[in-house]
Design an enzyme around this catalytic site. Structure first.
Site, PDB file in Angstrom:
ATOM      1  N   HIS A 114       0.856  -1.286  -0.337  1.00  0.00           N
ATOM      2  CA  HIS A 114       0.080   0.132   0.438  1.00  0.00           C
ATOM      3  C   HIS A 114       1.011   1.571   0.149  1.00  0.00           C
ATOM      4  O   HIS A 114       2.271   1.417   0.656  1.00  0.00           O
ATOM      5  CB  HIS A 114      -1.181   0.107   1.312  1.00  0.00           C
ATOM      6  CG  HIS A 114      -1.796   0.782   1.347  1.00  0.00           C
ATOM      7  ND1 HIS A 114      -1.538   2.369   1.660  1.00  0.00           N
ATOM      8  CD2 HIS A 114      -3.921   0.782   0.629  1.00  0.00           C
ATOM      9  CE1 HIS A 114      -2.779   3.274   2.004  1.00  0.00           C
ATOM     10  NE2 HIS A 114      -3.959   2.386   1.748  1.00  0.00           N
ATOM     11  N   GLN A 194      -4.742  -5.142   7.062  1.00  0.00           N
ATOM     12  CA  GLN A 194      -5.564  -5.840   6.237  1.00  0.00           C
ATOM     13  C   GLN A 194      -5.665  -7.335   7.387  1.00  0.00           C
ATOM     14  O   GLN A 194      -7.178  -7.796   7.048  1.00  0.00           O
ATOM     15  CB  GLN A 194      -5.638  -6.343   4.547  1.00  0.00           C
ATOM     16  CG  GLN A 194      -6.209  -4.880   4.668  1.00  0.00           C
ATOM     17  CD  GLN A 194      -7.232  -4.185   4.161  1.00  0.00           C
ATOM     18  OE1 GLN A 194      -8.245  -4.772   4.578  1.00  0.00           O
ATOM     19  NE2 GLN A 194      -7.049  -2.744   3.573  1.00  0.00           N
ATOM     20  N   LYS A 217     -10.471  -0.455  10.400  1.00  0.00           N
ATOM     21  CA  LYS A 217     -11.360  -1.819   9.414  1.00  0.00           C
ATOM     22  C   LYS A 217     -10.895  -2.951  10.101  1.00  0.00           C
ATOM     23  O   LYS A 217     -11.450  -3.666   9.672  1.00  0.00           O
ATOM     24  CB  LYS A 217      -9.651  -1.892   8.734  1.00  0.00           C
ATOM     25  CG  LYS A 217      -9.383  -0.575   7.916  1.00  0.00           C
ATOM     26  CD  LYS A 217      -7.944  -1.073   7.249  1.00  0.00           C
ATOM     27  CE  LYS A 217      -7.568  -0.260   6.652  1.00  0.00           C
ATOM     28  NZ  LYS A 217      -7.821   0.383   4.602  1.00  0.00           N
TER      29      LYS A 217
HETATM   30  N1  C6P Z   1      -5.961   0.657   2.988  1.00  0.00           N
HETATM   31  C1  C6P Z   1      -7.933   0.630   1.155  1.00  0.00           C
HETATM   32  O1  C6P Z   1      -9.195   0.987   1.198  1.00  0.00           O
HETATM   33  P1  C6P Z   1      -5.345   3.713   7.358  1.00  0.00           P
HETATM   34  O2  C6P Z   1      -6.097   4.810   5.747  1.00  0.00           O
HETATM   35  O3  C6P Z   1      -3.990   4.445   7.600  1.00  0.00           O
HETATM   36  O4  C6P Z   1      -6.159   3.653   8.208  1.00  0.00           O
HETATM   37  O5  C6P Z   1      -4.535   2.100   6.403  1.00  0.00           O
HETATM   38  C2  C6P Z   1      -3.840   2.649   5.901  1.00  0.00           C
HETATM   39  C3  C6P Z   1      -3.658   0.767   4.457  1.00  0.00           C
HETATM   40  C4  C6P Z   1      -1.543   0.193   5.048  1.00  0.00           C
HETATM   41  N2  C6P Z   1      -1.736  -0.893   4.332  1.00  0.00           N
HETATM   42  C5  C6P Z   1      -2.821  -1.569   3.898  1.00  0.00           C
HETATM   43  C6  C6P Z   1      -2.638  -2.949   3.769  1.00  0.00           C
HETATM   44  C7  C6P Z   1      -3.981  -0.945   3.750  1.00  0.00           C
HETATM   45  O6  C6P Z   1      -4.740  -1.788   3.291  1.00  0.00           O
HETATM   46  C8  C6P Z   1      -4.469   0.641   3.852  1.00  0.00           C
HETATM   47  C9  C6P Z   1      -5.312   1.369   3.702  1.00  0.00           C
HETATM   48  C10 C6P Z   1      -7.702   1.083   2.546  1.00  0.00           C
HETATM   49  O7  C6P Z   1      -7.579  -0.600   0.911  1.00  0.00           O
HETATM   50  C11 C6P Z   1      -8.030   2.334   2.597  1.00  0.00           C
HETATM   51  S1  C6P Z   1      -6.701   3.433   1.193  1.00  0.00           S
END
Ligand code: C6P
Length: 538
Positions: A114, A194, A217
């Protein structure tokens, strides 16, 4: 199936919404909503400061949240730091661990990270002259472990890998990678944004040094997340943010830091968020993380079996269900992901469309994004069926329209006779875009991206004594952005540069001539924004 009772715990799902965007954020059960409300009604006071009873009550609750989270992932109390979320946790690590990096040191990531697990490392690498290495993915959408073993060397200081990919659903062998990292003395960071919501995770068993995740999440409120760090390492590290609760003693000259975990929690923390996170963890523990995992797997397997036999559907992720989470990304032939997600929305199914904050992965795969359905505890087999049926309907539609989205999907609702004509025109411009080519002898060229859906437009303009002699565009995107670029270029060819500079949003909407929904406004205006940047460069 457990979901029957569980759906009722989530007020927002009472109106029949099929929520399949759980990887972005999950819905909140009544227990969590109540915990946040009760915090403000009964417990609200700053923590670790006041001597009065209410402040102590709030402090006890806040500390209990740390304790419950620690138990949840097999950590110790001092090892749990509350952050805003995964992104902040990774930034904290990049900043703090980055201080010890030297030129030539290597940081190993993977191609399926990500943005939050790439960008902080890119910044720190630039500052320190460190080098980023990426473990490649195989054609089965797994990490190439042979390459991982080659890439992790004596030069490696940090390895930071996603546990469950938010695009592919792949669950990575983080324990094995941690062994490779430790063999060469590097630290192992796991992005568990995740995985912690979906699987039982034990930090000691996984052998990682740091692990980060987000409360939102996993049924908790937004704005609260967790950084786990091995005590011995946290003790040695520099804080990320300074002030407030992270202080032990301050003079005008210098300061010393509070004990763990508070050393890393500067300022007034998100207290109501912590109360919500505590309730969320308790809620998941009542269900049992083994059940959460089994439920997700069952739905993923079921949906995957049905979706992967549709010839026009390409699933972007492992075909086998072992070491795979309940995240299914897919594309259908002849339909842009943005258009497909809007079609599903019309069926009251919420999915995400675009790059899912993993642009480098999509560029490696050579794809213009995907739609992504991600399941959680409250989703049922019926929800999976609704998704499959809606995808099949979209496939039929795409075929009928020879690769163009359903005319009815261009814009919802009843249209006037004039708007119907405009709609035909928009479809025609999407199907047969005018001026979609590169110009060799351009005067200005500019490329813009819509980060939400990943649409790209590059505009080329050739200036001849203040007149637009040639104007063209390239790029890829949904029906609205492509038609808008085509209409705009057609309209501005031969016009004055100064006139083009003044061309405004309302005029673009007038060219399109159909109602544009709020979510599509950015698509419609992307070409105009790009053009204005190009003209500024002249
Ligand atoms: N992915 C998705 O729709 P935050 O935004 O800080 O809570 O998480 C960031 C993040 C980091 N690593 C992974 C593997 C993620 O999936 C995410 C967040 C969301 O896939 C929002 S972009």
């Amino acid at each position: 199936m457990m979901t029957k009772d569980i759906k009722g715990d989530f007020p927002i799902l009472k109106n029949g919404l099929i929520f399949l965007d759980n990887s972005a954020t999950t819905q909140k059960p009544t227990k969590v909503i109540k915990a946040v409300k009760e915090y403000y009604e009964q417990d609200n006071a700053n923590v670790h400061r006041g001597i009065y009873k209410l402040a102590q009550k709030s402090t006890v609750l806040y500390e209990k949240a740390h304790e419950v989270v620690a138990n949840f992932i097999g950590a110790e109390f001092e090892e749990i730091i509350f952050t805003k979320g995964t992104t902040e946790g990774l930034n904290l690590l990049a900043y703090s661990l980055g201080k010890n990096l030297n030129a030539g040191d290597e940081i190993v990531l993977s191609e399926m990270e990500h943005h939050s697990n790439i960008v902080p490392w890119q910044q720190i690498a630039k500052e320190k002259g460190a080098v980023l290495k990426f473990i490649p993915i195989t054609k089965e959408y797994r990490l190439d472990m042979e390459k991982a073993a080659e890439l992790i060397t004596e030069k490696t200081k940090i390895v930071s890998i996603v546990h469950m990919s938010n695009v592919l659903g792949t669950i990575n062998p983080v324990k094995e990678i941690a062994e490779l990292a430790h063999e060469v003395g590097a630290v192992m960071i796991v992005d568990a944004a995740q995985s912690v919501p979906h699987l039982p995770v034990n930090v000691k068993e996984s052998n990682c040094d740091f692990l980060v995740f987000s409360g939102h999440k996993m049924c908790a409120p937004t704005g609260i997340g967790v950084l786990y760090g091995r005590k011995e390492l946290l003790k040695e590290m520099q804080p990320f943010l300074y002030g407030g609760d992270m202080i032990k003693e301050v003079t005008f000259e210098q300061s010393t830091w509070n004990e763990l975990p508070w050393k890393f929690e500067a300022g007034t923390p998100n207290l109501a968020g912590a109360a919500g996170l505590l309730a969320a963890v308790e809620y998941l523990q009542e269900i049992g993380m083994n059940n959460v995992e089994a439920h997700g797997k069952k739905l993923m397997k079921y949906a995957l079996e049905k979706l992967s036999v549709i010839p026009e559907v390409t699933v972007i992720g492992p075909a086998e269900v072992e070491n795979r989470g309940p995240i299914i990304s897919l594309n259908i032939e002849g339909m842009h992901p943005h258009d497909l997600s809007e079609m599903l929305d019309r069926e009251n199914i919420a999915v995400r469309g675009g790059f899912h904050c993993a642009m480098p992965l999509f560029s490696k795969l050579g794809l213009d994004g995907s739609i992504r359905a991600s399941f959680y505890i409250y989703n049922s087999k019926e929800d999976a069926d609704r998704l499959v049926n809606a995808v099949m309907k979209a496939v039929e539609q795409a075929k009928k329209e020879e690769g163009v989205i359903n005319r009815a999907e261009i814009t919802p609702g009843d249209l006037t006779e004039e708007q119907e004509l405009y709609k035909e025109n928009v479809i025609d411009h999407y199907k047969h875009p005018r001026n979609k080519k590169e110009i060799e002898d351009y005067t200005a060229k500019y490329r813009e991206v819509n980060p939400i859906c990943g649409d790209t437009v590059t505009m080329y303009v050739k200036n001849n004594n203040g007149t637009i002699e040639e104007i063209s565009f390239t790029g890829s995107g949904c029906a609205i952005s492509q038609a808008s670029a085509s209409l705009l270029t057609e309209n501005l060819k031969g016009k004055d540069i100064e006139e083009a500079k003044k061309f405004n949003q309302q005029e673009v909407f007038a060219l399109l001539g159909i109602p544009i929904s709020h979510t599509r406004t950015k698509c419609a205006l992307l070409p105009l924004k790009t053009l204005h940047h190009a003209l500024e460069e002249m």
